[in-house]
Scaffold this motif. Sequence first.
Motif, PDB file in Angstrom:
ATOM      1  N   GLU A   1       5.135  -4.600  -0.245  1.00 42.98           N
ATOM      2  CA  GLU A   1       3.808  -4.218  -0.766  1.00 42.98           C
ATOM      3  C   GLU A   1       3.511  -2.736  -0.517  1.00 42.98           C
ATOM      4  O   GLU A   1       2.744  -2.129  -1.258  1.00 42.98           O
ATOM      5  CB  GLU A   1       2.700  -5.127  -0.207  1.00 42.98           C
ATOM      6  CG  GLU A   1       2.374  -5.035   1.276  1.00 42.98           C
ATOM      7  CD  GLU A   1       3.530  -5.419   2.220  1.00 42.98           C
ATOM      8  OE1 GLU A   1       3.447  -5.006   3.379  1.00 42.98           O
ATOM      9  OE2 GLU A   1       4.501  -6.105   1.839  1.00 42.98           O
ATOM     10  N   SER A   2       4.128  -2.111   0.521  1.00 37.65           N
ATOM     11  CA  SER A   2       3.875  -0.673   0.729  1.00 37.65           C
ATOM     12  C   SER A   2       5.139   0.168   0.510  1.00 37.65           C
ATOM     13  O   SER A   2       5.202   1.317   0.950  1.00 37.65           O
ATOM     14  CB  SER A   2       3.278  -0.435   2.114  1.00 37.65           C
ATOM     15  OG  SER A   2       3.926  -1.216   3.084  1.00 37.65           O
TER      16      SER A   2
ATOM     17  N   MET B   1      11.443  -0.346   3.433  1.00 35.92           N
ATOM     18  CA  MET B   1      10.895  -0.697   2.118  1.00 35.92           C
ATOM     19  C   MET B   1      11.152  -2.172   1.819  1.00 35.92           C
ATOM     20  O   MET B   1      10.272  -2.881   1.308  1.00 35.92           O
ATOM     21  CB  MET B   1      11.523   0.184   1.025  1.00 35.92           C
ATOM     22  CG  MET B   1      11.009   1.613   1.049  1.00 35.92           C
ATOM     23  SD  MET B   1      11.959   2.725  -0.016  1.00 35.92           S
ATOM     24  CE  MET B   1      11.427   2.182  -1.638  1.00 35.92           C
TER      25      MET B   1
ATOM     26  N   ASN C   1       8.792  -4.323   3.808  1.00 34.59           N
ATOM     27  CA  ASN C   1       7.365  -4.186   3.462  1.00 34.59           C
ATOM     28  C   ASN C   1       7.206  -3.909   1.974  1.00 34.59           C
ATOM     29  O   ASN C   1       6.768  -2.816   1.586  1.00 34.59           O
ATOM     30  CB  ASN C   1       6.727  -3.047   4.261  1.00 34.59           C
ATOM     31  CG  ASN C   1       6.911  -3.194   5.749  1.00 34.59           C
ATOM     32  OD1 ASN C   1       6.168  -3.906   6.414  1.00 34.59           O
ATOM     33  ND2 ASN C   1       7.932  -2.536   6.277  1.00 34.59           N
TER      34      ASN C   1
ATOM     35  N   SER D   1       5.242  10.262   8.375  1.00 36.62           N
ATOM     36  CA  SER D   1       6.155   9.111   8.263  1.00 36.62           C
ATOM     37  C   SER D   1       6.696   8.714   9.630  1.00 36.62           C
ATOM     38  O   SER D   1       7.193   9.553  10.379  1.00 36.62           O
ATOM     39  CB  SER D   1       7.327   9.468   7.334  1.00 36.62           C
ATOM     40  OG  SER D   1       8.321   8.465   7.422  1.00 36.62           O
TER      41      SER D   1
ATOM     42  N   ASN E   1       6.294   1.755  -1.954  1.00 34.57           N
ATOM     43  CA  ASN E   1       6.079   3.018  -2.642  1.00 34.57           C
ATOM     44  C   ASN E   1       5.579   4.106  -1.677  1.00 34.57           C
ATOM     45  O   ASN E   1       6.054   5.249  -1.695  1.00 34.57           O
ATOM     46  CB  ASN E   1       5.056   2.771  -3.764  1.00 34.57           C
ATOM     47  CG  ASN E   1       5.172   3.820  -4.838  1.00 34.57           C
ATOM     48  OD1 ASN E   1       6.194   4.522  -4.898  1.00 34.57           O
ATOM     49  ND2 ASN E   1       4.134   3.942  -5.654  1.00 34.57           N
ATOM     50  N   ASP E   2       4.609   3.733  -0.833  1.00 34.15           N
ATOM     51  CA  ASP E   2       4.063   4.696   0.137  1.00 34.15           C
ATOM     52  C   ASP E   2       5.128   5.122   1.147  1.00 34.15           C
ATOM     53  O   ASP E   2       5.181   6.289   1.555  1.00 34.15           O
ATOM     54  CB  ASP E   2       2.887   4.074   0.908  1.00 34.15           C
ATOM     55  CG  ASP E   2       1.684   3.870  -0.003  1.00 34.15           C
ATOM     56  OD1 ASP E   2       1.655   4.515  -1.075  1.00 34.15           O
ATOM     57  OD2 ASP E   2       0.797   3.065   0.349  1.00 34.15           O
ATOM     58  N   ILE E   3       5.935   4.156   1.573  1.00 36.96           N
ATOM     59  CA  ILE E   3       6.995   4.463   2.546  1.00 36.96           C
ATOM     60  C   ILE E   3       7.960   5.492   1.948  1.00 36.96           C
ATOM     61  O   ILE E   3       8.315   6.483   2.589  1.00 36.96           O
ATOM     62  CB  ILE E   3       7.746   3.171   2.943  1.00 36.96           C
ATOM     63  CG1 ILE E   3       6.811   2.236   3.721  1.00 36.96           C
ATOM     64  CG2 ILE E   3       8.999   3.489   3.757  1.00 36.96           C
ATOM     65  CD1 ILE E   3       7.339   0.829   3.933  1.00 36.96           C
TER      66      ILE E   3
END
Length: 346
Positions: A308-309, A303, A306, A50, A311-313
């Motif tokens: 669209e990402s 978050m 972004n 991260s 969840n990954d963050i």
Amino acid sequence: MKDRIRREIRLNGPIPVSVFMQLALHDRTQGYYATRPGLMRDFATAPEISQVFGEMIGLWAAEEWRAIGSPTPFNLVEIGPGRGVMMSDALRASAIHPGFTDAVTVGLVEPSPALQKEQAKRLSGVDTVWFDDLDKAPAGPSIILANEWLDCLPIRQFVKDGDSWRERVVGLGDNDDLAFGLTPPLKDLPASPPDTQDQWEYSPALDAMVDRLAERLRASPGRALLIDYGVTDFAPADTLRAYSRGKQVSPLENPGAADITADVDFAALSASARRHGLNVAGPIPQGLFLKTLGIEARVAQLMAANPESANDIAKAAMRIASPDDMGVRFQAICLSSPELPPPIGF
Ligand code: SAH
């Protein structure tokens, strides 16, 4: 490398685990770090997982630079910077303190030419100087950073046998293959083993490292922030292990091709730093440290920017900060010049 170690043992007898580790990891021609450093292939580290990790460290460094009195110029030194990800994230985040960016000279202590190349790529545009040893970094006020570096320092292993201790060594077993063995009972030990344990790991390199850090931090104001996995209230007993492509393998199987590591003895590290007159903050769990520095607000901000990402963050941040994951397994400790107040975050 395995053949070379076998030859060496045939000629001179079994070698301590520390010598084996030194050869397998740090040999300048055939060692793991010189030839195939496998970050994100053999193992994953917090800054690689991260971006928020390096960002928090960068903000911490800028705050502490101010606490030291905003010295200019000023050394920001990282030991074992891997692929340069943490430093690059740290510098981006700390740029909100423009004075810091102008004052800072970046120094990287990295013996691996392969990794130096990766670091140069990632830090292109940043004035960076490389050293193969901390002693060669310029004198003066400094903040020293290291993540997952202490765990690759060679360790010696001891096993209690009745009233005496034997040292674990690497020798030759069946089929002439590398095998662990034990020395005869020892007369002398390099330090005092804990009397509650019958196995004990001791890192002479850790002591040598504190020695050098202390010399620097006593000569000029500064702090060293060290983050790694390890134990805080007893000495590591039998933690030598190796990783290849994310899987645990035998350390003896393919020296030079796998990452070899051992838990950091934080109690020994603190005691040694205090003996040298340094101020010690921590160790505290990495998750708590990141939380105190404001990781949650930064993650929410990322978050929102972004979606669209998002969840990954969130998932990546949980991995490095959650108590169920790296948040508690990893510890942060800060060694400081004797005259400095406690650092933030602890
Ligand atoms: N800090 C990085 C990389 C950790 S891997 C991260 O968190 O992603 C360990 C790093 O320490 C590698 O860069 C390795 O080459 C370096 N290293 C190994 N031995 C070293 C030594 N004696 N002095 C300084 N760095 C060393």
